[in-house]
Design an enzyme around this catalytic site. Structure first.
Site, short mmCIF file in Angstrom:
data_model
loop_
_atom_site.label_atom_id
_atom_site.label_comp_id
_atom_site.label_asym_id
_atom_site.label_seq_id
_atom_site.Cartn_x
_atom_site.Cartn_y
_atom_site.Cartn_z
N ARG A 102 -33.36 36.02 14.05
CA ARG A 102 -33.78 37.23 13.48
C ARG A 102 -34.94 37.31 12.29
NH1 ARG A 102 -33.23 39.11 17.72
NH2 ARG A 102 -33.04 37.04 18.14
N GLN B 203 -29.13 33.11 23.94
CA GLN B 203 -28.75 34.33 23.29
C GLN B 203 -27.48 34.98 24.15
OE1 GLN B 203 -31.85 36.67 21.29
NE2 GLN B 203 -33.36 35.44 22.66
N LYS C 226 -40.81 38.73 25.90
CA LYS C 226 -39.99 39.06 27.14
C LYS C 226 -40.55 40.54 27.76
CE LYS C 226 -36.06 40.53 26.37
NZ LYS C 226 -36.08 41.72 26.77
N THR C 227 -40.52 41.79 26.83
CA THR C 227 -40.61 42.87 27.59
C THR C 227 -42.20 43.17 27.67
OG1 THR C 227 -39.16 43.83 26.00
CG2 THR C 227 -40.58 45.30 26.72
N ASP D 153 -33.65 42.97 33.45
CA ASP D 153 -33.71 42.45 32.09
C ASP D 153 -32.56 42.00 31.44
OD1 ASP D 153 -35.30 42.33 29.75
OD2 ASP D 153 -34.84 44.43 28.84
N GLU D 154 -32.67 41.10 30.34
CA GLU D 154 -31.57 40.52 29.47
C GLU D 154 -30.53 39.99 30.43
OE1 GLU D 154 -31.84 40.34 26.58
OE2 GLU D 154 -32.92 41.91 25.60
#
Length: 662
Positions: free
Chosen positions: A614, A269, A46-47, A238-239
């Protein structure tokens, strides 16, 4: 005058994008103008995609000062802008990047006068805001002569913050989130108004005011709103799944003039409903922005195929979601392990032993983490790790016995056991309404004129020890300690529950913002106390556990390493080669109170999905099936989430090895 912009050769930059991004990432990064929704699965880059989208906009001729990049942390903004600056050093530093609060502050510095503020307004940090709200609460209490007990500033402050960020009136938030405070709501609403008015008079804003005032500016001043929105040609978020209603409204207004809005996130998420975040912002994006194009990032670079198979099986059970399926890039065949244990003590023993085994095989402690739904679920494990001298740290939190509410309850027991424990006296006195630091010191000095301070308190009327508002609080404490003194020969578990039921439960609602979670911690403390027959043995064991350092018996080369313990909420955005998830039984994960809330079960499943994703290589999912409550044994059901992913797991049944007969 016509403007003409020089741009980089299109083919050269596009070739660079093609070499550094996969096809899904490239399509999202090179999307043209308009509204763009990028659904970015866990571990899908994503980043990197968002960074290259900023670079693409710069290469397309968009001025860096016309790009607003909104993030949730300053760290995330710095990392992305540093990456941009690595490709475009001059332009990268000019992009408007930062948290929502940072961007709001920059805009309000130019326009706050329209809202009645003077130039150079102050921003109150959390401590200053708490002090000001505390003064408002204290003044309101004094109007009632100290007879009414209002919550501490942190409690009311969290409710005010939720009201602002969810765009919900405070008189609706209090009954929904803190029903125990409804009885004093007629006092809390005026306190909230007084707090707002005092901030105005001080020419100051707290962090929530930054967002609320920007929202008000854009709502009530159309000309300035058009000017502010017009300075940006592209807004990127973002997010996005973590945005609340207020943040989503701000983003929509900032992008309204040009319609160029790019949001990146993963609705699967979205796990911060308790802060006001809502996945509906992502789920309904197409309704608010008709014609928006959607791109999916589904290639996962983090986890092995078996782990991703389990994650996909899990989230497929949610009805309200944007469909996607994580696709593995890495190789690996080890399935997630469902670990069946008898109780939490055996669960803790398994986790500690398996960690020691993996460490002996070469896995560093820093490469392993234990995740859980709530901190109370980690008590037995913390004790077991301490006994085995395995060093650990708790992410963004305190070890179990270091938490304020645990220390509060233990202070009651310590005074009954040792009535000259001055630190415990000071702690308990300052918990009581109307008793501050100075009053507490005065009371202690008067009580300690004899060798038996507790006896002195029980024999002396409160008015002979203290005056004014402190009398009521001291009388309440006296009654609590009297009950404990009468029952001090009872088992320690019963004493813990007596403290809770004889007054501390009511204090808890006024002392801390999350009383329900803390009540669960206290129940875990009571369950642990059931291992002991007398108060002296219980307190002695706690003293020894607190005194044990984390000097490790493991290899010296690893001495600086620490195992990480974390709630799943705190672990979001992180990853480890090996992950343990504990407490996977009904009522714990999913949590019992989630089942009573609309959308609660689906949020719990998203939380479990975050826990699964995770892990990179190994994943252990532990289910303790028996809970001991005194002489009773309660059989618990395995979490429905484990049952949903059962085809993707292998099963281990943990047994206790009996000692060899002599």
């Amino acid at each position: 005058m016509r403007r003409y912009t020089l741009t980089a050769p299109d083919g050269e930059r596009r070739a660079e994008f093609a070499s550094e991004l996969n096809e899904q990432q490239r399509q999202a990064a090179l999307a043209g103008d308009g509204a763009v929704l990028i659904i970015a699965g866990a571990g899908s880059g994503k980043t990197r995609t968002l960074t290259f989208r900023v670079l693409y906009l710069l290469d397309s001729g968009v001025s860096p000062s016309a790009i607003a990049l909104c993030t949730f942390t300053n760290k995330a903004a710095r990392e992305m802008l540093q990456r941009v600056a690595g490709y475009e050093p001059a332009k990268g530093r000019q992009v408007w990047g930062g948290t929502f609060h940072h961007l709001a502050n920059r805009i309000l510095r130019e326009h706050a006068q329209l809202l009645g503020y003077q130039d150079g307004y102050s921003i109150l940090d959390a401590t200053d805001a708490g002090d000001l709200l505390g003064a408002c609460l204290q003044e309101r209490e004094s109007r009632h002569g100290g007879e009414k007990v209002l919550p501490r500033p942190a409690v009311l402050g969290s409710l005010i913050s939720l009201a602002v960020n969810s765009l919900t009136p405070l008189d609706q938030v209090i009954p929904a989130q803190a029903p125990a405070l409804v009885k004093v709501m007629d006092d809390l609403l005026p306190v909230a108004r007084d707090y707002a008015e005092r901030k105005r008079r001080m020419n100051a804003m707290d962090f929530d005011d930054l967002l609320w005032n920007l929202y008000t500016l854009l709502e009530q001043h159309p000309r300035e709103a058009e000017q502010i929105a017009g300075r940006f040609l592209h807004v990127l978020v973002d997010e996005y799944q973590d945005t609340n209603r207020l943040q989503a409204e701000l983003v929509d207004r900032l992008a309204a003039a040009h319609g160029n809005l790019t949001v990146v996130g993963d609705d699967a998420q979205s796990i911060y409903a308790f802060r006001g975040a809502t996945p509906e912002n992502m789920l309904n994006f197409g309704e608010r922005w008709p014609g928006a194009r959607t791109y999916k990032l589904e290639k996962n670079y983090r986890s092995t195929p078996p782990i991703l198979h389990a994650a996909n099986l899990c989230i497929a059970n949610n009805r309200r979601q944007l469909e996607k399926a994580l696709q593995p890039v890495r190789q690996g065949e080890q399935k997630p392990v469902e670990v069946v244990v008898r109780d939490t003590a055996m669960e803790a023993a398994f986790v500690a032993q398996r960690i020691a085994e993996l460490h002996a095989e070469g896995t560093g402690l820093d490469d392993m983490a234990v995740l859980y739904r709530a901190h109370s679920h980690s008590l037995e494990l913390q004790l077991e790790l301490t006994r085995r001298q395995i060093p650990y740290r708790v992410r963004s939190g305190l070890r179990f016995f270091e938490q304020a509410h645990i220390k509060d309850v233990l202070a009651y027991l310590r005074i009954v056991h040792n009535q000259r424990d001055e630190l415990s006296w000071s702690r308990l006195l300052r918990l009581q309404p109307g008793i501050g630091v100075r009053s507490a010191r005065t009371i202690i000095d008067r009580l300690f004129t004899t060798p038996a301070p507790l006896q002195q308190l029980l024999q002396q009327p409160a008015e002979r020890l203290v005056s004014g508002r402190a009398r009521s609080g001291l009388s309440s404490l006296r009654q609590q300690l009297q009950r404990l003194r009468e029952q001090e020969r009872q088992p320690p578990a019963q004493l813990v529950r007596l403290v809770i039921e004889s007054g501390y439960r009511q204090l808890l609602d006024n002392l801390y913002p999350n009383p329900q979670e803390r009540r669960e911690d206290l129940e875990q403390l009571a369950l642990y106390a059931e291992h002991f027959q007398d108060l002296q043995g219980f307190l002695s064991e706690l003293h020894l556990l607190e005194a044990v350092g984390t000097e490790t018996v493991l290899a010296a080369r690893q001495r600086q390493e620490q195992l990480l313990l974390s709630t799943v909420h705190q672990a979001k955005g992180l990853e480890w080669p090996v992950v343990f998830v504990i407490g996977l039984v009904e009522g714990a994960f999913p949590h019992s109170w989630s089942l009573a809330e609309e959308g609660g079960l689906e949020e719990e499943r998203r939380l479990f999905y975050v826990a699964l994703t995770r892990a990179r290589d190994e994943l252990y999912l532990c289910s303790p099936l028996v809970s001991e409550r005194g002489s009773r044994c309660l059989v618990r059901k395995t979490s429905r989430f484990l049952r949903e992913i059962e085809p993707a797991c292998e099963r281990w049944l943990v047994e206790q090895q009996l000692p060899e007969p002599q």
